[in-house]
Design an enzyme around this catalytic site. Structure first.
Site, PDB file in Angstrom:
ATOM      1  CB  VAL A  56      43.996 -36.259   3.968  1.00 50.95           C
ATOM      2  CG1 VAL A  56      42.708 -36.549   3.212  1.00 50.95           C
ATOM      3  CG2 VAL A  56      43.744 -35.381   5.184  1.00 50.95           C
ATOM      4  CE1 TYR A 150      39.497 -23.630   8.878  1.00 50.91           C
ATOM      5  CE2 TYR A 150      39.202 -21.299   8.430  1.00 50.91           C
ATOM      6  CZ  TYR A 150      38.948 -22.624   8.121  1.00 50.91           C
ATOM      7  OH  TYR A 150      38.153 -22.927   7.042  1.00 50.91           O
TER       8      TYR A 150
END
Length: 245
Positions: A56, A150
Site C-alpha cells: 500500500v 501509533y
C-alpha cells in the site's frame, strides 16, 4: 447489480474477517495485502474474491491493483482502508526514528495512497460516486501508554477522513471512519495476557470477537450514498477506553 469493494490488509485479522463477511453477503471483494498466499487463504477459492497482492505504500502497485479490479468489475463501489501496523509500546524518547517512519509510511501514507486512488476511480466512473471507509482506532481519541507513533498516525487518519469526506461531496463520494478497540486478532492476542496501563501496572484487557467489526463495516458500506456513518466506535464493552481507565 453486485456491489464491489477493495479491502486492504485482507490477509489477516480485521481485514480477513471483513472480507469474508462481505463475500458471504454477496459482494465482489478485492483483497489487497503484501502476501499472496495469505490473500489466497482469505479468498478460499470463492469466485467473487480477487487477490490483488501489492504494497500500500507503493503508488504504482496500488494503481495497478485498482486497475485490475475495475477492469474485472466495471466499477468500484467501496474501499475499506484497513492496512496498518503497530510497534512495541515505548515512551517517546525510546522510539527509534526508523520505527516511526515505517509506521507512518504504512498507517498514514499508505492510507492516503489508497484513498487517493479510490477517490480518483470513483470520481471518474459513470455514475460517479462510492464510499471510502478508513480504519481509525480508539487511539484516534484516547492514547495508550507508550503509543506516540501509533496514536499520531490514527489522529492523522481522522484528519484524512474529514478532509476526504468534504472533498467528496461534489462527486457523491462518502467517507467515514470506524474506530476499533480490542478486537481479538493475532495482533491483539497480547491484550488477553497483559498490557501496560497508565498507572504502570500490567493487566489483561477484555476483548471482543473480530466479527463485530466486520459486521459494522458491512453496515457502513451497505448504506445508500445519501447516508453516511461519519464515525463509528466499536469496542470491547469493558476495555480501558474512556480516559483509558
Amino acid at each position: 447489480m453486485t456491489q464491489t469493494i477493495i479491502i486492504t490488509g485482507a490477509g489477516s485479522g480485521i481485514g480477513q474477517s471483513t472480507a469474508q463477511h462481505f463475500l458471504k453477503a454477496g459482494w465482489r471483494v478485492g483483497l489487497i495485502g503484501r502476501r499472496a498466499d495469505a490473500l489466497e487463504e482469505t479468498a478460499a477459492g470463492q469466485p467473487d474474491a480477487l487477490a490483488l497482492p501489492c504494497d500500500v505504500t507503493a503508488e504504482d502497485q496500488v494503481e495497478a491493483a485498482f486497475g485490475r479490479a475495475v477492469a474485472a468489475w466495471g466499477r468500484l463501489d467501496a474501499v475499506f482502508n484497513n492496512a496498518g501496523v503497530s510497534i512495541q509500546g515505548k515512551i517517546i524518547d525510546e522510539i527509534q526514528v526508523a520505527d516511526w517512519r515505517r509506521l507512518i509510511d504504512i498507517n498514514l501514507t499508505g492510507s492516503f495512497i489508497i484513498a487517493r486512488e479510490a477517490f480518483a476511480r470513483m470520481r471518474a466512473q459513470d455514475p460517479q460516486g462510492g464510499r471510502i471507509i478508513n480504519n481509525g482506532s480508539v487511539s484516534a481519541y484516547v492514547p495508550r501508554w507508550g503509543s506516540a507513533a501509533y496514536t499520531a498516525s490514527k489522529h492523522a487518519i481522522t484528519g484524512l477522513t474529514r478532509s476526504v469526506s468534504l472533498d467528496g461531496r461534489p462527486f457523491s463520494i462518502a467517507c467515514g471512519q470506524i474506530d476499533i478497540g480490542n478486537a481479538l486478532t493475532p495482533m491483539a492476542a497480547k491484550m488477553t495476557k497483559g498490557m501496560p496501563q497508565a498507572d504502570g501496572e500490567i493487566r489483561a484487557e477484555p476483548v471482543m470477537d473480530v466479527a463485530n467489526v466486520a459486521r459494522s463495516v458491512l453496515h457502513m458500506a451497505s448504506l445508500p450514498l445519501e447516508a453516511n456513518v461519519q464515525f463509528m466506535t466499536v469496542t470491547a464493552t469493558n476495555m480501558p477506553y474512556i480516559g483509558r481507565g
